[in-house]
Structures are given as C-alpha cells and as structure tokens.
Design a protein around this motif. Sequence first.
Motif, PDB file in Angstrom:
ATOM      1  N   ILE A  63      32.037  47.874  33.860  1.00 16.49           N
ATOM      2  CA  ILE A  63      30.844  48.720  33.957  1.00 16.49           C
ATOM      3  C   ILE A  63      31.173  50.066  34.595  1.00 16.49           C
ATOM      4  O   ILE A  63      30.824  51.123  34.061  1.00 16.49           O
ATOM      5  N   ALA A  64      31.861  50.041  35.740  1.00 17.58           N
ATOM      6  CA  ALA A  64      32.187  51.285  36.446  1.00 17.58           C
ATOM      7  C   ALA A  64      33.502  51.887  35.975  1.00 17.58           C
ATOM      8  O   ALA A  64      33.776  53.054  36.278  1.00 17.58           O
ATOM      9  N   ARG A  65      34.306  51.114  35.246  1.00 18.37           N
ATOM     10  CA  ARG A  65      35.600  51.568  34.711  1.00 18.37           C
ATOM     11  C   ARG A  65      36.534  52.026  35.835  1.00 18.37           C
ATOM     12  O   ARG A  65      37.285  52.994  35.702  1.00 18.37           O
ATOM     13  N   ILE A  66      36.520  51.294  36.950  1.00 23.55           N
ATOM     14  CA  ILE A  66      37.366  51.619  38.099  1.00 23.55           C
ATOM     15  C   ILE A  66      38.389  50.496  38.287  1.00 23.55           C
ATOM     16  O   ILE A  66      38.007  49.323  38.426  1.00 23.55           O
ATOM     17  N   PRO A  67      39.689  50.815  38.302  1.00 20.19           N
ATOM     18  CA  PRO A  67      40.708  49.783  38.508  1.00 20.19           C
ATOM     19  C   PRO A  67      40.476  49.043  39.826  1.00 20.19           C
ATOM     20  O   PRO A  67      40.261  49.669  40.871  1.00 20.19           O
ATOM     21  N   THR A  68      40.520  47.721  39.764  1.00 17.26           N
ATOM     22  CA  THR A  68      40.180  46.899  40.930  1.00 17.26           C
ATOM     23  C   THR A  68      41.192  45.780  41.100  1.00 17.26           C
ATOM     24  O   THR A  68      41.571  45.125  40.119  1.00 17.26           O
ATOM     25  N   GLN A  69      41.634  45.566  42.332  1.00 17.96           N
ATOM     26  CA  GLN A  69      42.455  44.399  42.626  1.00 17.96           C
ATOM     27  C   GLN A  69      41.775  43.598  43.721  1.00 17.96           C
ATOM     28  O   GLN A  69      41.098  44.149  44.592  1.00 17.96           O
ATOM     29  N   VAL A  70      41.944  42.285  43.650  1.00 13.27           N
ATOM     30  CA  VAL A  70      41.338  41.379  44.623  1.00 13.27           C
ATOM     31  C   VAL A  70      42.460  40.619  45.315  1.00 13.27           C
ATOM     32  O   VAL A  70      43.313  40.026  44.652  1.00 13.27           O
ATOM     33  N   GLU A  71      42.451  40.645  46.630  1.00  7.16           N
ATOM     34  CA  GLU A  71      43.520  40.025  47.402  1.00  7.16           C
ATOM     35  C   GLU A  71      42.936  38.972  48.347  1.00  7.16           C
ATOM     36  O   GLU A  71      41.895  39.192  48.980  1.00  7.16           O
ATOM     37  N   ILE A  72      43.631  37.837  48.462  1.00  8.14           N
ATOM     38  CA  ILE A  72      43.310  36.877  49.510  1.00  8.14           C
ATOM     39  C   ILE A  72      43.719  37.506  50.840  1.00  8.14           C
ATOM     40  O   ILE A  72      44.872  37.894  51.032  1.00  8.14           O
ATOM     41  N   ALA A  73      42.790  37.631  51.743  1.00 12.31           N
ATOM     42  CA  ALA A  73      43.018  38.407  52.967  1.00 12.31           C
ATOM     43  C   ALA A  73      44.203  37.888  53.767  1.00 12.31           C
ATOM     44  O   ALA A  73      44.980  38.670  54.320  1.00 12.31           O
ATOM     45  N   SER A  74      44.368  36.562  53.829  1.00  9.80           N
ATOM     46  CA  SER A  74      45.447  36.002  54.641  1.00  9.80           C
ATOM     47  C   SER A  74      46.818  36.271  54.042  1.00  9.80           C
ATOM     48  O   SER A  74      47.832  36.131  54.731  1.00  9.80           O
ATOM     49  N   GLU A  75      46.877  36.648  52.771  1.00  9.16           N
ATOM     50  CA  GLU A  75      48.149  36.986  52.135  1.00  9.16           C
ATOM     51  C   GLU A  75      48.421  38.495  52.184  1.00  9.16           C
ATOM     52  O   GLU A  75      49.566  38.918  52.332  1.00  9.16           O
ATOM     53  N   TYR A  76      47.384  39.285  52.065  1.00  9.27           N
ATOM     54  CA  TYR A  76      47.531  40.735  51.921  1.00  9.27           C
ATOM     55  C   TYR A  76      48.329  41.365  53.063  1.00  9.27           C
ATOM     56  O   TYR A  76      49.228  42.177  52.841  1.00  9.27           O
ATOM     57  N   ARG A  77      48.018  40.995  54.297  1.00  7.79           N
ATOM     58  CA  ARG A  77      48.627  41.690  55.437  1.00  7.79           C
ATOM     59  C   ARG A  77      50.077  41.287  55.674  1.00  7.79           C
ATOM     60  O   ARG A  77      50.770  41.904  56.479  1.00  7.79           O
ATOM     61  N   TYR A  78      50.516  40.238  54.980  1.00 10.46           N
ATOM     62  CA  TYR A  78      51.883  39.769  55.211  1.00 10.46           C
ATOM     63  C   TYR A  78      52.826  40.093  54.055  1.00 10.46           C
ATOM     64  O   TYR A  78      53.891  39.494  53.931  1.00 10.46           O
ATOM     65  N   ARG A  79      52.426  41.001  53.196  1.00  9.58           N
ATOM     66  CA  ARG A  79      53.327  41.424  52.133  1.00  9.58           C
ATOM     67  C   ARG A  79      53.353  42.942  52.065  1.00  9.58           C
ATOM     68  O   ARG A  79      52.455  43.617  52.582  1.00  9.58           O
ATOM     69  N   ASP A  80      54.413  43.472  51.465  1.00  8.11           N
ATOM     70  CA  ASP A  80      54.514  44.922  51.311  1.00  8.11           C
ATOM     71  C   ASP A  80      53.586  45.376  50.195  1.00  8.11           C
ATOM     72  O   ASP A  80      53.605  44.816  49.088  1.00  8.11           O
TER      73      ASP A  80
END
Length: 620
Positions: free
Chosen positions: A328-345
């Motif tokens: 609908i908004a045509r905006i690239p979106t990624q969804v991350e599991i919060a507990s994984e996001y902060r521990y990867r580059d």
Amino acid sequence: MCGIVGAVSSRNIVPILVQGLQRLEYRGYDSCGVAVHGASLGGAPGLQRARSTARVAELLAQVQAENLQGATGIAHTRWATHGAPAVHNAHPHFSHGPGSEGPGHVALVHNGIIENHEELRAELQARGYVFASQTDTEVIAHLVDSLYGGDLFEAVQAATARLRGAYAIAVMHRDEPHRVVGARAGSPLVLGVGEGENFLASDAMALAGVTDQIVYLEEGDLVDLQLGRYWVAGRDGRPLDAAQRPVRTVHAHSGAAELGPYRHYMQKEIFEQPRAIADTLEGVHGIVPELFGDGAYRVFKDIDAVLILACGTSYYSGCVAKYWLESIARIPTQVEIASEYRYRDTVPNPRQLVVTISQSGETADTLAALRHAQSLGHRHTLTVCNVATSAMVRECQLAYVTRAGVEIGVASTKAFTTQLAGLFLLTLALAQVHGRLTEAQEAAHLKAMRHLPVALQAVLALEPQVIRWAEDFARMENALFLGRGVHYPVALEGALKLKEISYIHAEAYPAGELKHGPLALVTSSMPVVTVAPNDALLEKLKSNMQEVRARGGVLYVLADADTRIESAEGLHVIRMPEHYGPLSPLLHVVPLQLLAYHTACARGTDVDKPRNLAKSVTVE
C-alpha cells in the motif's frame, strides 16, 4: 513477569502488599513472598517473611496464620530464571551477614537478571557470606549488606554501581524500620505517593485503589521511601526535582481485572476485541501523520524504509504490517526479532523509520533493540504500544497508543488486533505522505476500519462451530497451520496460541512450502488448519490443500463465504461472514484464538497462566 510491591506506612501494610501481588498475578509467576519490619508497627524488632510456591491466595492464608504484620514491607511474585521454583529460591531474600544465620539484616526483592552474579557470588563467598539459594538476586542482598554503613540509600547506590544487567529492586534493613529503598535499570518500577505513606510497584495496577498518584522512575533512578516523604535521585545519587520526575494521576482501572461472566480472562479478552478496536480508532476521522505525534509529517517525509522490531505475538503483527507497508505505502520494510537484532551486524540507514511493537512497552528485548538501533544512528523511532506511560513511549520519537485496556491472560489476543489497527493506520499515513494514497482510497480504508467492530462481532458468533473443531484438536498432540501472503503471519499466530495454552506442538508454514518438507508429517492424526481468504492466492492455496488430502490429512479451513470450498470427508469448513480485503488478518485470527482457547479448556490446562510463560517479559 515478576512483580514487586513495597510500602512505608503507619498502618499494617500486609493486606495491601498481598492485594498488590494479586493484581500482578496476570504477569505470570511460580512463587511469591512478603517480608515486613516488625518494629515498624511496634511489634518484635527485625525482619520477618513468608514465602510460598503456591498461589498468592495460599500466601495470604500463610501470612494470616502466622499473624505477619508490619507498616514497612516488600512483596514479590517470581518467575524463575536462576534456580528452580522452590521456597528457598523465592523472594524476598535475606542477608544475615558473613557466616551468620538468624533474622536477616537486609531483605530484598528483584525483577530482572544480574549478568555478573557469578563473579559477585565468588567475591562474597570469599568474605564469608553463605548462600541459601541458586538465584542471582541473593547476590544483591549480600552485596547491599556488605556495603551497609548505617545508611540504606548509600548502600543500595554503591551496590547498584557494581551490577551489570537488568534490575528493579526494593530493599529494607533491620536497623531502619521506616524505610524502603528502590532502584531500577532495565526493569520497570513506579513510585506511588499516598497521604502520609508511600509505595513502590513494578506496575501501577498493583496500587489501584490505594493511590492514583504515580511517579514513573527512569533508567538508573534510585528512590528513598520514608514515613510521609520520599525523594528520587539519579544514578549518581543527586536528587531530582519534581519537574524531572513529576507526579502523574494514573487511573489503573482495577475493575478491568474482574472476570465478569466469562470462564477465563482470555475468553473475556477475545470477546472484548470489537470494543478494543473501536476505542483504538476513536478520534480517527481522517488520515493525518499527527496521529503519531507532533513532527510526524517531517519524519514520515524523510524516511525511505521501515525497520520493525518486536517479539512473540507483536513480531507477528509486524510481519502482517510488512505486507501492508510494501503493497500500500510502497516502502521497503524489514521485520526483525528484537532479541536477535541487537546481536548481529546490521547496516544502519539513518532514513529508516524504526518501529517497535509491544503490548506493555517494557519488553526488555525490544527496549534493548530500540536502544541499539538508536546507538547506530537511527534517529527516527516510533512505537505502537498499549501503555501510554511506558518506557517504549517515552524513548521513541513518535507513538501510537492502542487502547486495548488491561490484558490479563498471558496469551495475547486483543493486544494483537489493536496493534494491527495501529499499524494499518501507520501504513495509510506513510502512503499519504509519500503520495501513494488517493482520497477515494483513504475513504474506502477508513470505512472498512470503522466497520471492523461489527465485522468482529459476526466472527465471534462462529464460536459454537469452533468449539466442535476444538473437540477434535483436544485429542491431538501436533498440528500444522497454513497461510499464504499476508495470512502466513496469521497462521504463525494461530500456531503460537495453540502451543502456548494447550501445550499441543504446532507449527505454521507458508502453504507453498508444504511440499518442501512439512508434507512428510501429514497423517490423519496431524490436523492441518488453513486460512483461506478469497484473495489472489486462493487457487494456489486450494492446490496446497489437495496435497494434504491426497496424503490422508484432515483439513480445517477458515474460508471466506465466496471461496466455493465445501465441507467433505476429511475437510471441515467454517465460513467467515465476509471478505475483508487488506484488513482480513484482523478477522481471520479471531477463530484461531477461539480454537486455542477451547482446545485448552477441553484439555484442562491453566488457560490464563500457562506453564513456563509470563505476561510482561522484562528479562532478556
């Protein structure tokens, strides 16, 4: 998760402490306890406590049998992390001094996890302290005792300076009968201001009916409660004035915790969804960026991508939103599991909008992920959250506060659907700012959203049919859930609900992935739940269903009225009242919530307090 209540008063505070614990039971716990200073009410000097691995009601009976009374006290419900659920691991923890036993010098309760507890334990043991539990919390009690030189506040301040991890604590000392000191870092803690008495709690709801004057403590704060007065200080011990930590009037709505005519809170909350959606959309008369806060237009205009951070059910609502934001908004979106996001580059994008989703606004993993994103240079942040006074709302640049009300059941239901409502509004606002939403489209979407409460009522009327499905599922030990496109996250949420409260192993897959492995599991004893809206993927989905039937699998299909899927041998169909386009996930998830609920009822599990789980997850 764990709950804290504390008080300094001139009256017997034990009934209020226990009542506060009862109001926090919804968070999940496996033991509970209370400690008081007997001399605070003119009784025997020193600290006394009662602890139990049963429910708070049993703790109350124990307290009454032992005639435990005091005007200064702390209480706790524990969700086990370090050490099994057992009385010796239950809070409050005492410190008796090095190598001694008997009445404690220090009593302490703690929410969170202390990451450097092992090195502190070794140091304290070398100094003669004897540990009676396997918890990280007992380390804090002994540490405070070791640093005590006649002033509890100074000892707590010195102790917290040595802690790594997350904590909210409340501490008493035998030599100071009218004083409780609290501190917070990474776990929520509030101060309740009464008339001539003061309180601490991990949640303002614990103080409902006692005081509505609340001070929200910030990261690193310490608080000193004494008889008729209090003061708040920063991590450095310097006092903070009333402008920095203002007293707010907070109505905690204790009545929301009343069960009413329902069998369980989860059932009540499923049926509250039409009202919750209506409340969440109240005041939305048009799509304007300012729905999300002042300055939202400038932020939305500047961003070129979205990053969603969340956990559990909130993560699945984010997965639904990804489909909306990109289509609908045509905006690239990624969804991350919060507990994984902060521990990867990761590769930071300063023009990316970071969106956090949380029912409580205090979810430790999501807060940590938000702070990590900010440290990488992400300056545009927004939260979709159910608690206006939470850390998530305070720390994000923008916010949309849903109005689901108090959610008692551990398995989230109305929080999920109200999050979806907020995320759909965000999608429309971003689409509008970026010139991808016409006036006609905006009017059509708003009309559909306003009709949601009525549409949800029609779906709830399907409950008798869902109960018949639940009778079959109650005999099973495994289940598969299938969905395609925007309904794949709905299948994930349905599987999560079933496993959370019925303890049936359940997995969800995009239906197209069935032939790439999961089909090997399909037998007549593996029910396959299929979400089948009348959308562009319907014919593909029908082919996936035939793959199941050809192998003797039994299908349970949630089908829109015009899908022409008919019940037959091995094919059970519940017809949804109407096709709902992009908003279809809000309707299709409701029968899956009901299926999990009634299956759990048939199996006799503890629906509202499933084993090993907690409501507000404030530890990593």
